[in-house]
Each structure stands twice: as structure tokens, then as C-alpha cells.
Scaffold this active site. Sequence first.
Site, PDB file in Angstrom:
ATOM      1  N   TYR A  49      -5.189   0.278  10.528  1.00  0.00           N
ATOM      2  CA  TYR A  49      -5.828   1.188   9.544  1.00  0.00           C
ATOM      3  C   TYR A  49      -6.968   1.962  10.211  1.00  0.00           C
ATOM      4  O   TYR A  49      -7.531   2.863   9.595  1.00  0.00           O
ATOM      5  CB  TYR A  49      -6.399   0.421   8.345  1.00  0.00           C
ATOM      6  CG  TYR A  49      -5.418  -0.385   7.526  1.00  0.00           C
ATOM      7  CD1 TYR A  49      -4.046  -0.285   7.718  1.00  0.00           C
ATOM      8  CD2 TYR A  49      -5.866  -1.260   6.538  1.00  0.00           C
ATOM      9  CE1 TYR A  49      -3.157  -1.058   6.957  1.00  0.00           C
ATOM     10  CE2 TYR A  49      -4.987  -2.019   5.779  1.00  0.00           C
ATOM     11  CZ  TYR A  49      -3.635  -1.910   6.009  1.00  0.00           C
ATOM     12  OH  TYR A  49      -2.771  -2.678   5.252  1.00  0.00           O
ATOM     13  N   HIS A 106       0.773  -8.489  11.151  1.00  0.00           N
ATOM     14  CA  HIS A 106       1.002  -7.408  10.172  1.00  0.00           C
ATOM     15  C   HIS A 106       2.465  -7.311   9.725  1.00  0.00           C
ATOM     16  O   HIS A 106       2.748  -7.122   8.544  1.00  0.00           O
ATOM     17  CB  HIS A 106       0.524  -6.079  10.770  1.00  0.00           C
ATOM     18  CG  HIS A 106       0.097  -5.069   9.752  1.00  0.00           C
ATOM     19  ND1 HIS A 106      -0.898  -4.149   9.976  1.00  0.00           N
ATOM     20  CD2 HIS A 106       0.544  -4.815   8.503  1.00  0.00           C
ATOM     21  CE1 HIS A 106      -1.043  -3.389   8.905  1.00  0.00           C
ATOM     22  NE2 HIS A 106      -0.178  -3.767   8.000  1.00  0.00           N
TER      23      HIS A 106
HETATM   24  N1  LIG Z   1       0.291  -5.873   4.866  1.00  0.00           N
HETATM   25  C1  LIG Z   1       0.883  -4.717   4.661  1.00  0.00           C
HETATM   26  O1  LIG Z   1       1.933  -4.440   5.258  1.00  0.00           O
HETATM   27  C2  LIG Z   1       0.268  -3.750   3.704  1.00  0.00           C
HETATM   28  C3  LIG Z   1       0.983  -2.594   3.330  1.00  0.00           C
HETATM   29  C4  LIG Z   1       0.384  -1.733   2.415  1.00  0.00           C
HETATM   30  C5  LIG Z   1      -0.886  -2.010   1.893  1.00  0.00           C
HETATM   31  N2  LIG Z   1      -1.563  -3.118   2.305  1.00  0.00           N
HETATM   32  C6  LIG Z   1      -2.923  -3.454   1.756  1.00  0.00           C
HETATM   33  O2  LIG Z   1      -2.838  -3.486   0.337  1.00  0.00           O
HETATM   34  C7  LIG Z   1      -3.827  -2.614  -0.207  1.00  0.00           C
HETATM   35  C8  LIG Z   1      -3.368  -2.044  -1.529  1.00  0.00           C
HETATM   36  O3  LIG Z   1      -2.168  -1.309  -1.405  1.00  0.00           O
HETATM   37  P1  LIG Z   1      -2.113   0.301  -1.493  1.00  0.00           P
HETATM   38  O4  LIG Z   1      -3.406   0.881  -1.068  1.00  0.00           O
HETATM   39  O5  LIG Z   1      -0.879   0.692  -0.762  1.00  0.00           O
HETATM   40  O6  LIG Z   1      -1.804   0.605  -3.021  1.00  0.00           O
HETATM   41  P2  LIG Z   1      -2.419   0.212  -4.447  1.00  0.00           P
HETATM   42  O7  LIG Z   1      -3.633  -0.598  -4.316  1.00  0.00           O
HETATM   43  O8  LIG Z   1      -1.261  -0.283  -5.243  1.00  0.00           O
HETATM   44  O9  LIG Z   1      -2.750   1.651  -5.023  1.00  0.00           O
HETATM   45  C9  LIG Z   1      -3.826   2.411  -4.561  1.00  0.00           C
HETATM   46  C10 LIG Z   1      -3.790   3.726  -5.344  1.00  0.00           C
HETATM   47  O10 LIG Z   1      -4.035   3.443  -6.728  1.00  0.00           O
HETATM   48  C11 LIG Z   1      -5.167   4.189  -7.160  1.00  0.00           C
HETATM   49  N3  LIG Z   1      -5.899   3.366  -8.139  1.00  0.00           N
HETATM   50  C12 LIG Z   1      -6.742   2.342  -7.894  1.00  0.00           C
HETATM   51  N4  LIG Z   1      -7.213   1.819  -9.040  1.00  0.00           N
HETATM   52  C13 LIG Z   1      -6.680   2.545 -10.038  1.00  0.00           C
HETATM   53  C14 LIG Z   1      -6.812   2.491 -11.440  1.00  0.00           C
HETATM   54  N5  LIG Z   1      -7.568   1.571 -12.016  1.00  0.00           N
HETATM   55  N6  LIG Z   1      -6.100   3.390 -12.177  1.00  0.00           N
HETATM   56  C15 LIG Z   1      -5.321   4.310 -11.580  1.00  0.00           C
HETATM   57  N7  LIG Z   1      -5.165   4.412 -10.265  1.00  0.00           N
HETATM   58  C16 LIG Z   1      -5.836   3.526  -9.479  1.00  0.00           C
HETATM   59  C17 LIG Z   1      -5.950   4.494  -5.903  1.00  0.00           C
HETATM   60  O11 LIG Z   1      -6.642   5.697  -6.033  1.00  0.00           O
HETATM   61  P3  LIG Z   1      -8.153   5.937  -5.521  1.00  0.00           P
HETATM   62  O12 LIG Z   1      -8.417   5.075  -4.347  1.00  0.00           O
HETATM   63  O13 LIG Z   1      -8.162   7.384  -5.195  1.00  0.00           O
HETATM   64  O14 LIG Z   1      -8.990   5.597  -6.680  1.00  0.00           O
HETATM   65  C18 LIG Z   1      -4.856   4.665  -4.868  1.00  0.00           C
HETATM   66  O15 LIG Z   1      -4.293   5.961  -4.934  1.00  0.00           O
HETATM   67  C19 LIG Z   1      -4.009  -1.562   0.892  1.00  0.00           C
HETATM   68  O16 LIG Z   1      -5.177  -0.801   0.698  1.00  0.00           O
HETATM   69  C20 LIG Z   1      -3.985  -2.432   2.112  1.00  0.00           C
HETATM   70  O17 LIG Z   1      -5.250  -3.056   2.272  1.00  0.00           O
HETATM   71  C21 LIG Z   1      -0.994  -4.002   3.188  1.00  0.00           C
END
Ligand SMILES: NC(=O)c1ccc[n+]([C@@H]2O[C@H](COP(=O)([O-])OP(=O)(O)OC[C@H]3O[C@@H](n4cnc5c(N)ncnc54)[C@H](OP(=O)(O)O)[C@@H]3O)[C@@H](O)[C@H]2O)c1
Length: 276
Positions: A49, A106
Site C-alpha cells: 500500500y 499478503h
Molecule cells: N489482504 C488483502 O488482500 C486486502 C485486499 C483489499 C483490502 N484490504 C484491506 O481491507 C480494507 C478495507 O477494504 P476496502 O478499502 O477495499 O473496502 P471497504 O472498506 O469495503 O470500502 C471502502 C469504501 O467505502 C467507503 N465507505 C466507508 N465508510 C462508509 C460509510 N459509512 N458509508 C458509505 N461508504 C463508506 C469508503 O469511502 P471514503 O474512504 O471515501 O469515505 C471507501 O470508498 C482496506 O483498506 C485494506 O486495509 C486487504
Amino acid sequence: MIPTTTAHSGLQLPVLGFGTYKLKGRAGADAIGRAIEQGYTLLDSAFNYENEGTVGAAVRASGRRDDLIITSKLPGRHHERDAALATIEESVARTGLERLDLYLIHWPNPRVGKYVDAWSALIEAKERGLVRAIGVCNFLPEHLERLQAETGVLPEVNQIELHPYFPQEEQLAYDREHGIITQAWSPLGRGNDLLERDEVVEIARAHGATPAQVLLAWAIARGAVPLPKAASVDRQRENLGALDVALAEDEIAAITALGRPDGRLADQDPASYEEM
Ligand SMILES: NC(=O)c1ccc[n+]([C@@H]2O[C@H](COP(=O)([O-])OP(=O)(O)OC[C@H]3O[C@@H](n4cnc5c(N)ncnc54)[C@H](OP(=O)(O)O)[C@@H]3O)[C@@H](O)[C@H]2O)c1
């Protein structure tokens, strides 16, 4: 205080954490700092990241280092044992902290076939005190079984894609049986249409909650630790409000029923997907 869940090793994690993918630079550090102020204690990050420095800066500025659980992840291109150990040292150095609290592989990258090497490096990093706890992401039962068979050490955490379109019944059950904490990535569907689904909106209305809170409460009720990412303080606070939403069994089942075999957000089946 966020309630906790416990792994086979005794590791305790809060049942809700904070995702940081795309939170970078000064704006990212400010956003992560606000999340810490709101009460998040489990912070996700990854070498890939390119924000370990940002997370570390926010943690150091918070003055609350000892209350926080800082996570990072080993990229696929560094699975060889020596390279993995150097990468973990590099991760720690980038945060400016003395050690990390949780370090994960990862992706298994099974075609490369070096994840057992990587795992032995994580075991050594834990023994050397570079990291406090170790785990994996995106591991299937066959990958976990190989780690157990070849090293005798089971991961404390398995971080997997988990949201209503991809509820992961079997992997969740497998992890639970083995005392592995399942963390849920993209628990809000990364901003797709889940938040607008009638099934979710109706349940939210019945609880005086928001759709995002319902998705997170559903993950927590099923025993997963969701890691929602949110840049704004309003959404960060809203997402923490999921802890006050108690869903009924039939509501949990109705949301789980949204699941579908091709429900992944992208074409990322760990059996074949490669990420370096
Ligand atoms: N291990 C892996 O392979 C892997 C893969 C993917 C992700 N991850 C981890 O998992 C975390 C979460 O996954 P993600 O970032 O892909 O997706 P997520 O948390 O499902 O979604 C994030 C999105 O939702 C929005 N959001 C947040 N709260 C909200 C609410 N209350 N209402 C409406 N929209 C909202 C955010 O917008 P804003 O930020 O603009 O508010 C952002 O666009 C990542 O940040 C990362 O740390 C790990």
C-alpha cells in the site's frame, strides 16, 4: 472500548478494525489520526500500500502507541526466506516503530509455491521480536494445512475478502475450528451497490442504523473482524456505530442469502490469483 476476540495463541484483537488502503501522505496520516481519536485500535496496512510510513507517523503522533495494533503484510515478490526477513525489517523501519503487532503474508501465490518459506520467515520474525503476532491473508484450507504440516505453526489471523456477496461460510468455519481469527477485507463491498440493496436498507431502517453499520454488524455477528476504510471522521464514527447494532438471526440469514458463487469484487481466487 471495542470488544475483543481471541486466537488459539491467546492473541486478542478488537472485533472491528480500520482499513488504510489508499490513505497515504499527509492527508492519509490525518485521516488515520482521526480514526485513532475516534477509538479504532486495530490498523491495517501493507508493504504494497506504500503507506507504512504514513500509518507509523499517525501512530507516533497519537501518543497512544501502546493501545494500538499495527498490521502490515509481506508482498508476493519477497516470499524467499531471506528476502522476507529483510522486508519485515524494512516494514518495521518504515513505520518508525520498534516493532509491528501483526504481520501477514499478503497472498499465498500458490503457483510460485514459496509461501511456506515466507511463513518460516514470519515465525522467525516473531521469535526475534520484530512482530508480536503473525498470520496470513487469502489462504484457503489447503494452504493453511501445508503451513501446519511443514512448520507446526498455525496462523493467528487469516484476512480474507468477506462481504454479503461473498460470505465465506466455509472458510469462516474452518478458521473458527482452528482458532484462527478471520479478518474481513472490503467489508463494505468497496463502495459497490451493497449499501443500496433493499434487503440491507430495510434492516438498517428497522434498527435506526445505516446500511454500512448493518454490513459491519453482520460481519461481526458471524465472527469476522471487519476492516472498513473510511477517510472522513463522519464515516469513521458511523462505522464504529456498528458495535451498537444487534441483528436477529433471521436478519443475519437474509443478508447471508445475498451471497453468490461469483460474488468476489474482482477475479481474485487465491487458488490461482497471483499478486507480487
Ligand atoms: N489482504 C488483502 O488482500 C486486502 C485486499 C483489499 C483490502 N484490504 C484491506 O481491507 C480494507 C478495507 O477494504 P476496502 O478499502 O477495499 O473496502 P471497504 O472498506 O469495503 O470500502 C471502502 C469504501 O467505502 C467507503 N465507505 C466507508 N465508510 C462508509 C460509510 N459509512 N458509508 C458509505 N461508504 C463508506 C469508503 O469511502 P471514503 O474512504 O471515501 O469515505 C471507501 O470508498 C482496506 O483498506 C485494506 O486495509 C486487504
